[in-house]
Design a protein around this motif. Structure first.
Motif, PDB file in Angstrom:
ATOM      1  N   VAL A  64       9.511  -1.493  -7.375  1.00 56.54           N
ATOM      2  CA  VAL A  64       9.525  -1.359  -8.829  1.00 56.54           C
ATOM      3  C   VAL A  64       8.538  -2.298  -9.523  1.00 56.54           C
ATOM      4  N   GLY A  65       7.702  -2.999  -8.764  1.00 53.97           N
ATOM      5  CA  GLY A  65       6.712  -3.867  -9.387  1.00 53.97           C
ATOM      6  C   GLY A  65       6.676  -5.239  -8.756  1.00 53.97           C
ATOM      7  N   GLY A  66       6.076  -6.166  -9.481  1.00 53.68           N
ATOM      8  CA  GLY A  66       5.919  -7.527  -8.978  1.00 53.68           C
ATOM      9  C   GLY A  66       4.579  -8.080  -9.402  1.00 53.68           C
ATOM     10  N   GLY A  67       4.517  -9.369  -9.675  1.00 58.34           N
ATOM     11  CA  GLY A  67       3.293  -9.987 -10.151  1.00 58.34           C
ATOM     12  C   GLY A  67       2.342 -10.357  -9.036  1.00 58.34           C
ATOM     13  N   TYR A 108      -2.159  -7.148  -1.621  1.00 59.35           N
ATOM     14  CA  TYR A 108      -1.168  -6.671  -2.587  1.00 59.35           C
ATOM     15  C   TYR A 108      -1.740  -6.766  -3.998  1.00 59.35           C
ATOM     16  N   THR A 109      -1.694  -5.677  -4.742  1.00 60.83           N
ATOM     17  CA  THR A 109      -2.264  -5.656  -6.092  1.00 60.83           C
ATOM     18  C   THR A 109      -1.209  -5.571  -7.184  1.00 60.83           C
ATOM     19  N   GLY A 110       0.026  -5.282  -6.824  1.00 57.74           N
ATOM     20  CA  GLY A 110       1.077  -5.169  -7.829  1.00 57.74           C
ATOM     21  C   GLY A 110       0.989  -3.832  -8.550  1.00 57.74           C
ATOM     22  N   VAL A 149       9.783  -7.580 -14.786  1.00 60.77           N
ATOM     23  CA  VAL A 149       9.715  -7.546 -13.325  1.00 60.77           C
ATOM     24  C   VAL A 149       8.423  -8.143 -12.774  1.00 60.77           C
ATOM     25  N   ASN A 150       7.313  -8.013 -13.514  1.00 60.43           N
ATOM     26  CA  ASN A 150       6.045  -8.516 -12.990  1.00 60.43           C
ATOM     27  C   ASN A 150       5.898 -10.025 -13.137  1.00 60.43           C
ATOM     28  N   GLY A 151       6.916 -10.669 -13.691  1.00 52.83           N
ATOM     29  CA  GLY A 151       6.930 -12.123 -13.704  1.00 52.83           C
ATOM     30  C   GLY A 151       7.365 -12.719 -12.387  1.00 52.83           C
ATOM     31  N   THR A 152       7.843 -11.889 -11.478  1.00 53.47           N
ATOM     32  CA  THR A 152       8.220 -12.336 -10.137  1.00 53.47           C
ATOM     33  C   THR A 152       7.061 -12.067  -9.199  1.00 53.47           C
ATOM     34  N   GLN A 165       6.671  -8.549  -4.115  1.00 53.48           N
ATOM     35  CA  GLN A 165       7.039  -7.156  -4.259  1.00 53.48           C
ATOM     36  C   GLN A 165       8.531  -7.075  -4.576  1.00 53.48           C
ATOM     37  N   VAL A 166       8.845  -6.612  -5.775  1.00 54.85           N
ATOM     38  CA  VAL A 166      10.234  -6.472  -6.192  1.00 54.85           C
ATOM     39  C   VAL A 166      10.722  -5.086  -5.781  1.00 54.85           C
TER      40      VAL A 166
END
Length: 387
Positions: A162-165, A37-39, A52-55, A58-59
């Motif tokens: 929608v994103g994720g860290g 997973y690369t985000g 969102v990328n602070g979580t 995978q959001v």
């Protein structure tokens, strides 16, 4: 996968008769997270997703969420909640990377699990190393979004990435922090064993597992009385009398997690149950007794008639029937152990109900998704520990 244990074994006294050993669940910090997973940034630019990328997972949200001005996102390192207000209903999606082990859970892995609750419906699944749950609460009993599981299953099927860290979570190890020193709520406290329900109200689950060993009791001050509202005196199926009968405000406590209801509750012998427990405060006065946070965490969602706390342990705590227009917190607030949340009431969208607090605990069982877990033994321990 590397698991970190933060809960130590503990025991509770069953009534005043004998001690029973009670095991606790383990918190697993890295839940089969995909190594490739690369985000990515949100596919639809939206200032409401700036964080969102602070979580660190995978959001995902239902595709229609971003169409609503009421869209809110509350993110943590290992969990998040996104929500919208849709006419007279509140819809939310919760995702988490935190899980617990539960050797006694026989639910097949990977399947979509759905349930109908009190004017609510939910569906959850495990996907790409995270657990995701859609929940809807409705104002009216006849709202089709809450009368069956079609709506929530459809929302779950429409999840949009929608994103994720991509960073590593903060390491957690060792045993849980000790409880603050307290004074027991009541030296005269007595309680029936887990799973002993009111007569003719169903078959309880007898497990003494303490799923949340470090929580505070959710009512600010004692005494408090855990018993059924439906099968208690004055209840729909209980002995004749009134809700305010003094016999409803007396020990011993009695479990009501698995009492006869139509809601899917896999932890119960029948597969259905109450999903939580009912707690009467010291007396029947409306908006006179505070409900409080049982652990440090964040207010992940405020529904039509409920408040959900996402605890630092990964457990979700759902409180029903507080006075919703007089809450002391708002969605997204951080809360501390023992912080006042709201006043216990009979708020349930106009339907008469006794003044009481309905309290639920949900945990993500590793590989199987969100489950209602029996709160009775955890609440006994918290009440014995005191405030």
């Amino acid at each position: 996968m590397k698991a970190a244990v933060i809960f130590a074994a503990s025991s509770i006294l069953c009534g005043s008769v004998a001690a029973q050993e009670a095991v606790t669940t383990r918190r697993i910090v890295d839940v089969q997270f995909p190594s490739d997973y690369t985000g990515a940034a949100a596919p639809v630019p939206d200032y409401r997703l700036d964080q969102v990328n602070g979580t660190l997972m995978q959001v995902k949200i239902p595709r229609n969420f971003l169409d609503f001005r009421t869209f809110r996102f509350v993110g943590e390192e290992l969990s998040y909640t996104a929500s919208i207000r849709m006419n007279s209903a509140k819809v939310s999606i919760t995702g988490t990377r935190i899980a617990t082990d539960a050797a006694d859970d026989t639910t097949p892995e990977g399947a979509v699990q759905s349930s109908i609750g009190e004017r609510s419906a939910s569906a959850s699944k495990v996907e790409n190393g995270g657990a995701y749950e859609v929940t809807v609460e409705c104002v009216t009993e006849t709202d089709p979004k809450c009368t069956d599981d079609i709506f929530v299953i459809g929302q779950l099927a429409e999840l949009l990435f929608v994103g994720g860290g991509t960073g590593q979570p903060t390491p957690i190890s060792g045993s849980a922090a000790p409880l603050p020193p307290g004074t027991p709520f009541d030296k005269d406290f007595k309680f029936d064993p887990p799973g002993k329900l009111a007569p003719n109200s169903g078959i309880g689950v007898t497990s003494t597992t303490i799923y949340a060993p470090s929580i505070r009791f959710p009512v600010e001050k004692g005494p408090a009385y855990l018993n059924s509202q439906v099968y208690g005196i004055g209840g729909t199926f209980g002995p004749r009398g009134g809700w305010t009968d003094t016999r409803n405000y007396a020990y011993p406590w009695r479990d009501n997690f698995c009492e006869k209801r139509s809601r899917k509750t896999p932890a119960c012998p029948s597969g259905t149950g109450h999903q939580g427990v009912d707690i009467r405060p010291a007396d029947h006065r409306d908006v006179a007794h505070w409900a409080v946070a049982v652990e440090d965490g964040r207010v992940s969602n405020i529904g039509v008639y409920s408040v959900t706390i996402l605890g630092a342990s990964g457990t979700q705590y759902r409180y029903l029937h507080m006075k919703m227009n007089r809450l002391a917190v708002k969605q997204g607030d951080k809360v501390k152990w023992g912080q006042e949340l709201g006043l216990i009431s009979h708020d349930f969208g106009g339907t008469p109900t006794p003044v009481h607090l309905h309290f639920e605990m949900l945990q993500n069982v590793n590989g199987k998704g969100f489950k209602h877990v029996p709160p009775y033994s955890s609440l006994v321990r918290a009440y014995q520990q005191g405030a």
